[in-house]
Each structure stands twice: as C-alpha cells, then as structure tokens.
Design an enzyme around this catalytic site. Structure first.
Site, PDB file in Angstrom:
ATOM      1  N   ASN A 133       0.879  -1.175   0.000  1.00 43.13           N
ATOM      2  CA  ASN A 133       0.000   0.000   0.000  1.00 43.13           C
ATOM      3  C   ASN A 133       0.912   1.219   0.000  1.00 43.13           C
ATOM      4  O   ASN A 133       1.559   1.511   1.009  1.00 43.13           O
ATOM      5  CB  ASN A 133      -0.877  -0.015   1.266  1.00 43.13           C
ATOM      6  CG  ASN A 133      -1.615   1.290   1.450  1.00 43.13           C
ATOM      7  OD1 ASN A 133      -1.793   2.058   0.506  1.00 43.13           O
ATOM      8  ND2 ASN A 133      -2.055   1.556   2.672  1.00 43.13           N
ATOM      9  N   TRP A 134       0.951   1.889  -1.129  1.00 39.86           N
ATOM     10  CA  TRP A 134       1.902   2.997  -1.251  1.00 39.86           C
ATOM     11  C   TRP A 134       1.392   4.292  -0.626  1.00 39.86           C
ATOM     12  O   TRP A 134       2.101   5.290  -0.602  1.00 39.86           O
ATOM     13  CB  TRP A 134       2.249   3.226  -2.734  1.00 39.86           C
ATOM     14  CG  TRP A 134       3.286   2.268  -3.244  1.00 39.86           C
ATOM     15  CD1 TRP A 134       3.936   1.289  -2.531  1.00 39.86           C
ATOM     16  CD2 TRP A 134       3.811   2.203  -4.577  1.00 39.86           C
ATOM     17  NE1 TRP A 134       4.831   0.629  -3.336  1.00 39.86           N
ATOM     18  CE2 TRP A 134       4.770   1.166  -4.596  1.00 39.86           C
ATOM     19  CE3 TRP A 134       3.557   2.912  -5.756  1.00 39.86           C
ATOM     20  CZ2 TRP A 134       5.489   0.830  -5.751  1.00 39.86           C
ATOM     21  CZ3 TRP A 134       4.260   2.582  -6.899  1.00 39.86           C
ATOM     22  CH2 TRP A 134       5.216   1.553  -6.893  1.00 39.86           C
ATOM     23  N   LYS A 135       0.167   4.315  -0.183  1.00 38.51           N
ATOM     24  CA  LYS A 135      -0.412   5.535   0.407  1.00 38.51           C
ATOM     25  C   LYS A 135      -0.155   6.715  -0.553  1.00 38.51           C
ATOM     26  O   LYS A 135      -0.160   6.519  -1.749  1.00 38.51           O
ATOM     27  CB  LYS A 135       0.161   5.788   1.798  1.00 38.51           C
ATOM     28  CG  LYS A 135       0.176   4.535   2.660  1.00 38.51           C
ATOM     29  CD  LYS A 135       0.469   4.820   4.085  1.00 38.51           C
ATOM     30  CE  LYS A 135       0.620   3.495   4.824  1.00 38.51           C
ATOM     31  NZ  LYS A 135       0.433   3.603   6.245  1.00 38.51           N
ATOM     32  N   HIS A 194      -9.195   1.015   5.084  1.00 39.45           N
ATOM     33  CA  HIS A 194      -7.881   1.202   5.713  1.00 39.45           C
ATOM     34  C   HIS A 194      -8.029   2.147   6.916  1.00 39.45           C
ATOM     35  O   HIS A 194      -8.841   3.065   6.880  1.00 39.45           O
ATOM     36  CB  HIS A 194      -6.889   1.778   4.691  1.00 39.45           C
ATOM     37  CG  HIS A 194      -5.481   1.774   5.200  1.00 39.45           C
ATOM     38  ND1 HIS A 194      -4.983   2.768   6.004  1.00 39.45           N
ATOM     39  CD2 HIS A 194      -4.469   0.873   5.045  1.00 39.45           C
ATOM     40  CE1 HIS A 194      -3.723   2.487   6.312  1.00 39.45           C
ATOM     41  NE2 HIS A 194      -3.386   1.343   5.739  1.00 39.45           N
ATOM     42  N   GLY A 223       2.679   2.052  10.503  1.00 44.10           N
ATOM     43  CA  GLY A 223       3.590   3.185  10.297  1.00 44.10           C
ATOM     44  C   GLY A 223       4.316   3.602  11.561  1.00 44.10           C
ATOM     45  O   GLY A 223       4.936   4.662  11.614  1.00 44.10           O
ATOM     46  N   GLY A 266       3.002  -1.192   4.149  1.00 45.46           N
ATOM     47  CA  GLY A 266       3.122   0.217   3.778  1.00 45.46           C
ATOM     48  C   GLY A 266       4.571   0.558   3.487  1.00 45.46           C
ATOM     49  O   GLY A 266       5.087   0.314   2.395  1.00 45.46           O
ATOM     50  N   GLY A 267       5.266   1.094   4.500  1.00 47.49           N
ATOM     51  CA  GLY A 267       6.626   1.611   4.343  1.00 47.49           C
ATOM     52  C   GLY A 267       7.573   0.695   3.576  1.00 47.49           C
ATOM     53  O   GLY A 267       8.253   1.142   2.640  1.00 47.49           O
TER      54      GLY A 267
HETATM   55  C1  PEP Z   1      -0.456   0.014   5.809  1.00 48.18           C
HETATM   56  O1  PEP Z   1      -0.378   1.094   5.288  1.00 48.18           O
HETATM   57  O2  PEP Z   1      -1.443  -0.696   5.607  1.00 48.18           O
HETATM   58  C2  PEP Z   1       0.639  -0.419   6.695  1.00 48.18           C
HETATM   59  C3  PEP Z   1       0.546  -1.577   7.306  1.00 48.18           C
HETATM   60  O3  PEP Z   1       1.720   0.414   6.814  1.00 48.18           O
HETATM   61  P1  PEP Z   1       3.171   0.061   7.466  1.00 48.18           P
HETATM   62  O4  PEP Z   1       3.619  -1.240   6.894  1.00 48.18           O
HETATM   63  O5  PEP Z   1       4.051   1.202   7.086  1.00 48.18           O
HETATM   64  O6  PEP Z   1       2.950  -0.042   8.948  1.00 48.18           O
END
Ligand code: PEP
Length: 253
Positions: A9-11, A95, A173, A234-235
């Site tokens: 998930n690149w946000k 989300h 995050g 995410g990250g």
């Molecule tokens: C997400 O955005 O769904 C997520 C799990 O982010 P991260 O891996 O950065 O915690």
C-alpha cells in the site's frame, strides 16, 4: 491451502516517474511465481503507469480506495467503473487512515465492500483496533463490529471474493509490530467469526493478511503463523529490495 498474498500500500507516495523507477528495479529482482500473489496499490494517477510496467508479469495492481456510487456530485472521489477502465485488479477498503483521518464508518465501508464485490473488484478489507481499544480489552468487540457490519450484506459466495487484512492501528507506520502471538490470536478470532457468520469452508478459504510495520526483519516470524496468509505492507513496500525480500520469505513456508 491458501496461497500467500503480499500487497503493498503505497499511500500518498510515488508519482508516475517514481512508479516507473520502482518497477524498473523491482521487476529485475522479483521472479514471477505462481506460488504467491503479489500486489501493489499506487496512487490513482500512477495506476496506469504501474499497469504498463507490469504487463506480462505476475503483479496485481490495485487502488487504495473507491466510492460506492457509479457517478455523481462527490468531489474528489473515484467510482468503481472508473477503476475498472484502468483494469485494476483489487481495491483496499476500510484502511485505518480512511477510517480515522477521513471519517469512514463501518456502514460506509460495508456499502463499498458490497459494491466492489458486485463490480468484480477484489476487495482487501481492513479491520483493526486502536491502542486504546486494545488496552481497554476491546479488541474482539471492535473486530466483531467491523466484520459483522461489513459482511451483513454479503452472502457466502460473495464473501469468498474478499480478502481481509488485520491491521492493528497501533502498529501501522509506527515501527511497532504485533507479536506473532497477538497477530495470530486476532487472525484466529477473525476466521472463527467468519465461520459463525457463514460456514467452515468460507472460514478455511478466507485469506487473512497481517499489516503493521511488516519488514524483512520480522516477516519470517509473522508469515510462519498458520493463520497469517500474507501481508499488507506500507513503508517497506516503497523499497524494491525490501518488498522483493518479503515476497521471497513468503515462499519459504
Ligand atoms: C499500511 O499502510 O497498511 C501499513 C501496514 O503500513 P506500514 O507497513 O508502514 O505499517
């Protein structure tokens, strides 16, 4: 056997140029495998570039959100049919950032989920508790509310076209990851609830992903938990090498 599903998930990161750069590097490291489903959700404007970059490769490209109506006066929103024009494969719904920053409720998410299923878009439906809810021992109550509201309108056949992602809000995050035990317990709770709402086959077949600061250093212990069927990342999905490494780890089990 549930095939692992590893989704990024690149946000609000990576425009068109960065998306092309990412795939130029990532596709050189990632060996297509039919043993794992790999997926990336870029920002809306980079979906087409991502689709083009991944032509002929085993990478699903999806969206991070959508509206439940076909069209209308909904400034800033995007309709399911518009995503289908881009040939997207899946859509992330519910989300925690949509819930907590943009005020999406369980009811809104239920409408979106139904619409996605009807439109043939594979939803990755996110659930998870906040830190306060966990500390107040409300985790199961919150998960039950999120699941029951969302699935209220779906029959067993429709629910077989949904992927659930358990994402504890306190782990997203933050660098803080749920222990395999905490994540595993939540996944078992979710699977049991699906069994109660539908049947044993629906529960057994449902892919339930874990999300919350997944990275190469912790992916192995999380993905080896029997009820964890993949990850929403995410990250660590923004770096081609760390995303490719997590995919490799998912194939070990
Ligand atoms: C997400 O955005 O769904 C997520 C799990 O982010 P991260 O891996 O950065 O915690």
């Amino acid at each position: 056997m549930r095939k692992p599903f590893i989704a990024g998930n690149w946000k609000m990161h990576n425009g068109i140029r960065e998306t092309k750069e990412f795939f130029a590097r990532f596709l050189g490291m990632y060996l297509d495998s039919s043993e794992v489903d790999v997926a990336i959700a870029p920002v809306f404007t980079a979906i087409e570039a991502a689709k083009n970059a991944c032509k002929g490769r085993r990478v699903y490209i999806g969206a991070q959100n959508m509206h439940m109506e076909d069209k209308g006066a909904f400034t800033g929103e995007i309709a399911p049919g518009m995503l289908k024009e881009l040939d997207v494969d899946f859509v992330i719904l519910g989300h925690s950032e949509r819930r907590h920053i943009f005020g999406e409720t369980n009811n809104t998410i239920a409408l979106k989920l139904k619409k996605a299923v009807l439109e043939g878009l594979l939803p990755i439906f996110c659930v998870g508790e906040t830190l306060q809810e966990r500390e107040n021992e409300k985790t199961e109550t919150i998960l039950r509310e999120q699941l029951d509201t969302a699935f209220n309108n779906l029959d067993a056949k429709e629910v077989s076209r949904v992927i659930v992602a358990y994402e504890p809000v306190w782990a997203i995050g933050t660098g803080e990851t749920a222990t395999p035990r905490i994540a595993g317990d939540a996944h078992i709770f979710i699977r049991n609830r699906i069994k109660e709402l539908y049947n044993a086959v629906a529960a057994e077949d449902m892919r339930i992903l874990y999300g919350g600061s997944v990275k190469p250093a912790n992916a192995r212990e999380l993905l080896s938990v029997p009820d964890i069927d993949g990850a929403l990342i995410g990250g660590a999905s923004l770096q081609p090498d760390s995303f490719a490494e997590i995919i490799k780890i998912s194939l070990e089990g």
